[in-house]
Enzyme design. Structure first.
Site, short mmCIF file in Angstrom:
data_model
loop_
_atom_site.label_atom_id
_atom_site.label_comp_id
_atom_site.label_asym_id
_atom_site.label_seq_id
_atom_site.Cartn_x
_atom_site.Cartn_y
_atom_site.Cartn_z
N ASP A 97 9.50 77.61 20.60
CA ASP A 97 9.87 77.10 19.28
C ASP A 97 10.76 78.04 18.48
O ASP A 97 10.77 78.01 17.26
CB ASP A 97 8.58 76.82 18.49
CG ASP A 97 7.61 78.00 18.58
OD1 ASP A 97 8.07 79.13 18.81
OD2 ASP A 97 6.38 77.77 18.43
N GLU A 119 6.37 74.79 27.41
CA GLU A 119 5.39 74.93 26.32
C GLU A 119 5.62 73.85 25.26
O GLU A 119 5.70 74.11 24.07
CB GLU A 119 5.43 76.32 25.67
CG GLU A 119 4.17 76.70 24.92
CD GLU A 119 4.26 78.08 24.26
OE1 GLU A 119 4.90 78.21 23.22
OE2 GLU A 119 3.67 79.02 24.82
N GLU A 133 8.98 77.37 13.09
CA GLU A 133 8.69 77.01 14.48
C GLU A 133 8.17 75.58 14.64
O GLU A 133 8.48 74.90 15.62
CB GLU A 133 7.70 78.01 15.09
CG GLU A 133 8.28 79.39 15.36
CD GLU A 133 8.31 80.30 14.13
OE1 GLU A 133 7.74 79.91 13.08
OE2 GLU A 133 8.90 81.38 14.21
N HIS A 208 3.56 89.49 12.78
CA HIS A 208 5.00 89.33 12.55
C HIS A 208 5.40 88.02 11.90
O HIS A 208 6.52 87.85 11.47
CB HIS A 208 5.77 89.46 13.87
CG HIS A 208 5.56 88.30 14.80
ND1 HIS A 208 6.29 87.14 14.70
CD2 HIS A 208 4.71 88.10 15.84
CE1 HIS A 208 5.90 86.29 15.63
NE2 HIS A 208 4.93 86.85 16.33
N ARG A 210 6.63 84.88 10.01
CA ARG A 210 7.45 84.80 8.80
C ARG A 210 6.63 84.36 7.58
O ARG A 210 6.80 84.89 6.49
CB ARG A 210 8.57 83.79 9.05
CG ARG A 210 9.80 83.92 8.22
CD ARG A 210 10.85 82.98 8.75
NE ARG A 210 11.44 83.48 9.98
CZ ARG A 210 12.59 84.14 10.04
NH1 ARG A 210 13.29 84.35 8.96
NH2 ARG A 210 13.05 84.57 11.19
N HIS A 241 6.25 95.13 15.18
CA HIS A 241 7.40 94.25 15.43
C HIS A 241 8.62 94.89 14.77
O HIS A 241 8.51 95.48 13.69
CB HIS A 241 7.11 92.88 14.82
CG HIS A 241 8.04 91.80 15.28
ND1 HIS A 241 9.29 91.63 14.74
CD2 HIS A 241 7.90 90.87 16.25
CE1 HIS A 241 9.88 90.62 15.36
NE2 HIS A 241 9.07 90.13 16.28
C1 UD1 Z 1 11.19 85.09 16.28
C2 UD1 Z 1 10.80 83.62 16.42
C3 UD1 Z 1 9.29 83.48 16.43
C4 UD1 Z 1 8.67 84.38 17.47
C5 UD1 Z 1 9.14 85.81 17.28
C6 UD1 Z 1 8.63 86.62 18.43
C7 UD1 Z 1 12.44 82.18 15.33
C8 UD1 Z 1 12.76 81.37 14.15
N1 UD1 Z 1 11.28 82.85 15.30
O1 UD1 Z 1 10.74 85.50 14.99
O2 UD1 Z 1 8.95 82.15 16.74
O3 UD1 Z 1 7.27 84.34 17.33
O4 UD1 Z 1 10.58 85.85 17.29
O5 UD1 Z 1 8.62 87.98 18.15
O6 UD1 Z 1 13.19 82.21 16.27
N2 UD1 Z 1 14.99 92.34 14.60
C9 UD1 Z 1 15.41 93.63 14.85
N3 UD1 Z 1 15.24 94.12 16.12
C10 UD1 Z 1 14.68 93.40 17.13
C11 UD1 Z 1 14.24 92.10 16.85
C12 UD1 Z 1 14.39 91.59 15.56
O7 UD1 Z 1 15.94 94.28 13.99
O8 UD1 Z 1 14.54 93.92 18.25
C13 UD1 Z 1 15.16 91.79 13.26
C14 UD1 Z 1 16.28 90.74 13.20
O9 UD1 Z 1 17.52 91.28 12.98
C15 UD1 Z 1 15.85 89.91 12.04
C16 UD1 Z 1 14.34 90.01 12.05
O10 UD1 Z 1 14.00 91.08 12.90
O11 UD1 Z 1 16.35 90.38 10.85
C17 UD1 Z 1 13.69 88.74 12.48
O12 UD1 Z 1 14.11 88.36 13.78
P1 UD1 Z 1 14.24 86.82 14.18
O13 UD1 Z 1 14.53 86.71 15.64
O14 UD1 Z 1 15.17 86.11 13.26
O15 UD1 Z 1 12.81 86.21 13.89
P2 UD1 Z 1 11.36 86.74 14.23
O16 UD1 Z 1 10.61 86.82 12.95
O17 UD1 Z 1 11.41 87.93 15.10
N1 UDP Z 2 4.08 92.07 23.45
C1 UDP Z 2 4.66 93.16 24.08
N2 UDP Z 2 4.75 94.35 23.40
C2 UDP Z 2 4.28 94.49 22.14
C3 UDP Z 2 3.69 93.39 21.50
C4 UDP Z 2 3.61 92.17 22.17
O1 UDP Z 2 5.09 93.05 25.24
O2 UDP Z 2 4.38 95.60 21.59
C5 UDP Z 2 4.03 90.78 24.16
C6 UDP Z 2 2.66 90.15 24.27
O3 UDP Z 2 2.00 90.58 25.45
C7 UDP Z 2 2.97 88.66 24.29
C8 UDP Z 2 4.28 88.55 23.53
O4 UDP Z 2 4.79 89.87 23.41
O5 UDP Z 2 3.22 88.21 25.61
C9 UDP Z 2 4.07 87.94 22.17
O6 UDP Z 2 5.25 88.04 21.45
P1 UDP Z 2 5.32 87.89 19.88
O7 UDP Z 2 3.99 88.21 19.31
O8 UDP Z 2 6.48 88.68 19.43
O9 UDP Z 2 5.71 86.36 19.68
P2 UDP Z 2 4.86 84.99 19.66
O10 UDP Z 2 4.07 84.91 20.92
O11 UDP Z 2 4.02 85.00 18.43
O12 UDP Z 2 5.92 83.95 19.57
#
Ligand code: UD1
Ligand code: UDP
Length: 382
Positions: A97, A119, A133, A208, A210, A241
């Protein structure tokens, strides 16, 4: 000639949950994977893939610091739209999602390429939680040709939305395939440095979402701080995160406690080693709820609702929200009541049996590759 399946992913959980499918497609006689990484999560997605011995065939490098949902969507639409035009693609697979998944599905639809949604069928029935999501996966429910539901319950959710029964395939969740693969590889892996002293009970925390940014996350961090301050036998580990909004909310509350280890995101192998060693888990993560259920680790879920009620019914998940006193109350029960702890510690196969990727590839082989395909599907399933 083999048919090409574009496997589109961009975040850590998509890399983990699509890796088993990409690996299975690599050994298909009729299909081949073409892995497109959007890098919505920057380097984190590709480095997660590498742990599964996979490389992206194309990396779109879209991540921007503090990216907005609309900005990310616009860039993804443009880059993924082009990527799917550049070569012959017979089907697109997306997972879950995320914005990458939703835009991947949309761009495939624009090119009239069939979409497989891995999924499928998870629903909270609240369009603002998880945000965005719930909307992303609902939209994918309209776009997909093949809906790979992880459980009978998620398949039922799709049927309720009048999605054609023939297009729904109950496959299990690929997270269990990934978990089994990774654990087999890492049997002798030591825990990351500095997180274990051999005596304490360890609590693993991830957050993490939102909709939890700001006050809810501060409230979670306060609960973590109280737990650490009040129990000399506890060790709390929180792999952070990378989202700066998460760091700004929790770091000021957690800093300075000798019993709390805050670290950078761990690679999947290390994270699973910690999860196996944890006494219990505090998390708002979807993937962590599923992995902990498979391993029999209690999770206090930092949300008011879950689209994974199977884990609540199995007994490993309990919804506790983000309110500090409530988290503390539930944590104290797990710490002090052995019967309550045992009741939440039974591993369960509700999310899958480790063969989801086989089932998904089998369906695609049957529909696209002319092969027999679909070997283990429909046994006792919907
Ligand atoms: C995204 C997904 C969420 C998922 C999560 C997993 C969407 C809308 N949401 O949320 O469903 O659960 O990933 O972790 O797609 N950023 C960094 N470095 C990184 C990763 C992210 O700086 O390595 C920053 C991005 O620049 C951004 C913020 O984190 O500003 C959020 O990242 P984004 O991918 O937009 O959404 P998540 O909250 O991570
Ligand atoms: N995970 C990881 N390293 C971390 C934290 C989580 O590899 O430091 C893995 C965890 O085992 C799981 C996945 O990341 O498989 C979950 O990702 P996240 O929580 O970012 O996203 P969500 O599942 O909520 O979409």
């Amino acid at each position: 000639m083999k048919k090409t399946i574009a496997v589109v992913l961009g975040t850590r959980p998509e890399a983990i949950k699509l890796a088993p499918v990409a690996r299975r497609l690599q050994s298909s006689e009729s299909l081949q994977p073409y892995v497109i990484c959007t890098s919505q999560h920057g380097e984190m997605a590709a480095s997660t893939l590498r742990r599964f011995d996979l490389q992206p065939d194309l990396d779109l490098q879209v991540m921007q610091p503090r990216q907005s949902l609309h900005g990310l969507t616009a860039v993804l639409a443009s880059r993924l739209g082009e990527a799917l035009q550049e070569r012959e693609i017979d089907a697109v697979l997306v997972q879950g999602d995320t914005t990458t998944a939703m835009v991947g599905g949309l761009c495939a639809f624009y090119h009239r390429i069939p979409v497989g949604h891995v999924e499928a069928g998870l629903r909270s029935h609240d369009r603002y939680s998880p945000f965005p999501e719930e909307m992303n996966r609902s939209l994918l429910g309209r776009m997909a040709t093949w809906h790979f539901a992880p459980t009978d319950f998620s398949a039922t959710q799709l049927l309720r939305e009048n999605i054609d029964r023939e297009s729904i395939h109950v496959a299990g969740n690929t997270v269990v395939d990934a978990l089994e693969w990774m654990i087999q590889r890492s049997s002798s892996r030591p825990l990351p440095a500095g997180v274990e002293d051999g005596r304490s009970r360890m609590i693993l925390v991830t957050c993490h979402r939102r909709e939890n940014h700001g006050q809810p996350l501060r409230s979670v961090a306060l609960a973590v701080r109280h737990l650490a301050d009040g129990h000399s036998d506890l060790r709390i580990v929180l792999p952070l995160h990378p989202n700066p909004a998460v760091r700004e909310a929790v770091l000021p509350v957690l800093e300075g406690s000798p019993r709390i280890t805050v670290c950078e995101p761990l690679d999947h192998e290390d994270f699973l080693a910690l999860l196996q060693r944890a006494y219990f888990v505090l998390s708002d993560s979807g993937g962590v709820q599923e992995e902990a259920t498979a391993l029999g680790k209690p999770v206090l879920v930092l949300r008011e609702e879950t689209e994974r009620p199977e884990g609540v019914e199995a007994g490993t998940l309990r919804l506790v929200g983000t309110d500090t006193p409530r988290i503390l109350r539930e944590a104290e029960i797990l710490l002090n009541d052995a019967d309550a702890y045992r009741a939440m510690s039974r591993g369960s196969g509700v999310f899958g049996d480790g063969h989801a990727a086989d089932r998904i590839a089998g369906v695609l082989e049957r529909h696209l590759g002319g092969g027999a395909g679909d070997p283990v599907l429909s046994k006792g399933w919907l």
